[in-house]
Design an enzyme around this catalytic site. Structure first.
Site, mmCIF file in Angstrom:
data_model
loop_
_atom_site.group_PDB
_atom_site.id
_atom_site.type_symbol
_atom_site.label_atom_id
_atom_site.label_comp_id
_atom_site.label_asym_id
_atom_site.label_seq_id
_atom_site.Cartn_x
_atom_site.Cartn_y
_atom_site.Cartn_z
ATOM 1 N N HIS A 142 -0.366 0.304 0.776
ATOM 2 C CA HIS A 142 -1.831 0.155 0.811
ATOM 3 C C HIS A 142 -2.349 0.140 -0.630
ATOM 4 O O HIS A 142 -3.093 -0.752 -1.029
ATOM 5 C CB HIS A 142 -2.422 1.301 1.618
ATOM 6 C CG HIS A 142 -3.918 1.328 1.679
ATOM 7 N ND1 HIS A 142 -4.648 0.373 2.340
ATOM 8 C CD2 HIS A 142 -4.827 2.201 1.153
ATOM 9 C CE1 HIS A 142 -5.946 0.669 2.222
ATOM 10 N NE2 HIS A 142 -6.077 1.761 1.506
ATOM 11 N N HIS A 200 -8.792 5.184 -3.591
ATOM 12 C CA HIS A 200 -9.990 4.514 -3.058
ATOM 13 C C HIS A 200 -11.182 5.470 -2.944
ATOM 14 O O HIS A 200 -11.028 6.636 -2.597
ATOM 15 C CB HIS A 200 -9.684 3.882 -1.700
ATOM 16 C CG HIS A 200 -8.853 2.635 -1.818
ATOM 17 N ND1 HIS A 200 -8.105 2.135 -0.774
ATOM 18 C CD2 HIS A 200 -8.661 1.789 -2.865
ATOM 19 C CE1 HIS A 200 -7.486 1.033 -1.182
ATOM 20 N NE2 HIS A 200 -7.796 0.801 -2.440
ATOM 21 N N HIS A 212 -8.721 7.339 9.025
ATOM 22 C CA HIS A 212 -9.744 6.516 9.675
ATOM 23 C C HIS A 212 -9.590 6.506 11.192
ATOM 24 O O HIS A 212 -8.476 6.513 11.708
ATOM 25 C CB HIS A 212 -9.679 5.054 9.192
ATOM 26 C CG HIS A 212 -10.109 4.860 7.776
ATOM 27 N ND1 HIS A 212 -11.421 4.644 7.425
ATOM 28 C CD2 HIS A 212 -9.398 4.861 6.615
ATOM 29 C CE1 HIS A 212 -11.500 4.507 6.093
ATOM 30 N NE2 HIS A 212 -10.288 4.634 5.590
ATOM 31 N N HIS A 259 -4.794 8.763 -2.219
ATOM 32 C CA HIS A 259 -4.846 7.537 -3.030
ATOM 33 C C HIS A 259 -6.238 7.367 -3.625
ATOM 34 O O HIS A 259 -7.161 8.104 -3.286
ATOM 35 C CB HIS A 259 -4.393 6.312 -2.225
ATOM 36 C CG HIS A 259 -5.313 5.884 -1.132
ATOM 37 N ND1 HIS A 259 -5.535 6.645 -0.005
ATOM 38 C CD2 HIS A 259 -6.068 4.772 -0.975
ATOM 39 C CE1 HIS A 259 -6.376 6.010 0.791
ATOM 40 N NE2 HIS A 259 -6.726 4.873 0.224
ATOM 41 N N ASP A 307 -13.535 5.862 -0.809
ATOM 42 C CA ASP A 307 -13.832 6.558 0.449
ATOM 43 C C ASP A 307 -12.900 7.760 0.669
ATOM 44 O O ASP A 307 -13.017 8.471 1.674
ATOM 45 C CB ASP A 307 -13.796 5.590 1.648
ATOM 46 C CG ASP A 307 -12.436 4.982 1.910
ATOM 47 O OD1 ASP A 307 -11.799 4.498 0.946
ATOM 48 O OD2 ASP A 307 -11.981 4.989 3.070
ATOM 49 N N HIS A 308 -11.994 8.008 -0.286
ATOM 50 C CA HIS A 308 -11.100 9.170 -0.231
ATOM 51 C C HIS A 308 -11.319 10.119 -1.401
ATOM 52 O O HIS A 308 -10.839 11.249 -1.386
ATOM 53 C CB HIS A 308 -9.629 8.715 -0.210
ATOM 54 C CG HIS A 308 -9.324 7.845 0.970
ATOM 55 N ND1 HIS A 308 -8.529 8.256 2.011
ATOM 56 C CD2 HIS A 308 -9.755 6.602 1.302
ATOM 57 C CE1 HIS A 308 -8.476 7.291 2.920
ATOM 58 N NE2 HIS A 308 -9.221 6.275 2.514
ATOM 59 N N ASP A 333 -4.272 6.220 4.189
ATOM 60 C CA ASP A 333 -4.423 4.880 4.768
ATOM 61 C C ASP A 333 -3.079 4.160 4.872
ATOM 62 O O ASP A 333 -3.015 2.927 4.759
ATOM 63 C CB ASP A 333 -5.377 4.023 3.916
ATOM 64 C CG ASP A 333 -6.826 4.472 4.024
ATOM 65 O OD1 ASP A 333 -7.123 5.386 4.822
ATOM 66 O OD2 ASP A 333 -7.661 3.911 3.292
HETATM 67 FE FE FE Z 1 -9.744 4.447 3.414
HETATM 68 ZN ZN ZN Z 2 -7.784 3.172 1.224
#
Ligand code: FE
Ligand code: ZN
Length: 259
Positions: free
Chosen positions: A108, A54, A169, A52, A56-57, A131
């Site tokens: 998410h 985001h 995570h 996805h 942090d990915h 996530d």
């Molecule tokens: Fe994340």
């Molecule tokens: Zn995420």
């Protein structure tokens, strides 16, 4: 194929699958841990899979792509950095002779996808779910509805029980504190908490977990169980004819507020 979680940021894992000469990474939010692992093990990067959009990915995707030329696969309904092969439900990513099948798991984010790799030659099935499903929990609903997330988790829960759940995570202990508040009498949960606490005490990842375990301990896969239903009803105002998605929504809201 060896599976390794590369720690990134405070609590992310970038999953790396490697065969001794080539590697595949999932959700590289940061390029540096991947560059380090490639150099340390003398590996070529063969592909980048993204679940996805985001940061942090996806934060490391552009640098990894530029340095290695590795192809990038990602969710058809989301925008991620650089050129990529867009995938949605029923598609697959074929890399190093492996076929990752794509499952749409909105909730998410609106276009979130998961990658499933079936069992082969004694290796357990692998699920890279970003996530969406966490050990003991699930992702927050930033873009999707409770009904969508419930359907997404149902689709993941239907995969083989020995599937290794490779989520993005290390949220497990916090999730399990909430799970215990929901189902204090769940003996499997009590046992799993002890197991995960001992792993964390040794600074080891709690992941991957097993799907069969998640079905027994994760309240978000258990929102139709009598124990979970009762707990949600004690916690939140729900009408007698509340739909499954309403129960799930109340459970997710309870977790959002849980300290
Ligand atoms: Fe994340
Ligand atoms: Zn995420």
């Amino acid at each position: 194929m060896t599976l390794v979680p590369l720690p990134a940021f405070a609590d992310n894992y970038i999953w790396m699958l490697q065969d001794g000469s080539n590697a595949i990474v999932v959700d590289p939010g940061d390029a540096q841990p991947v560059f380090d692992a490639l150099a340390r093990n003398k590996l070529q990067l063969a592909a980048i899979l993204v679940t996805h959009h985001h940061a942090d990915h996806t934060g490391g995707v552009a640098a990894l792509q530029a340095a290695t030329g590795a192809p990038v696969f990602g969710p058809a309904r989301e925008r991620i950095p650089g050129p990529f092969t867009p995938l949605s439900h029923g598609d697959s990513a074929d890399v190093l002779g492996l076929r990752f099948s794509v499952i749409d798991v909105p909730g998410h984010t609106a276009g979130h996808i998961a990658y499933f790799l079936p069992a082969r030659q004694g290796r357990a099935p692998l699920l890279f779910c970003g996530d969406t499903l966490f050990s003991g929990g699930c992702g927050r609903l930033f873009e999707g509805t409770p009904a969508q997330m419930l359907a997404s988790l149902d689709a993941l829960a239907a995969l083989p029980g020995d599937s290794r759940v490779c989520c993005a995570h290390e949220y497990t202990l916090a999730n399990l504190r909430f799970a215990r508040a929901v189902e204090p009498g769940n003996a499997d949960l009590t046992q799993y908490i002890a197991h995960c606490e001992s792993l964390r005490a040794q600074e080891l990842p709690t992941l991957p977990s097993q799907l069969a375990t998640e079905r027994r301990i994760n309240p978000f896969l258990r929102s139709r169980e009598a124990t979970v239903l009762r707990a949600v009803r004690e916690h939140a105002e729900l009408s007698a004819d509340a739909a499954e998605a309403d129960v799930f929504a109340a459970l997710r809201q309870w977790k959002n507020d849980f300290r």
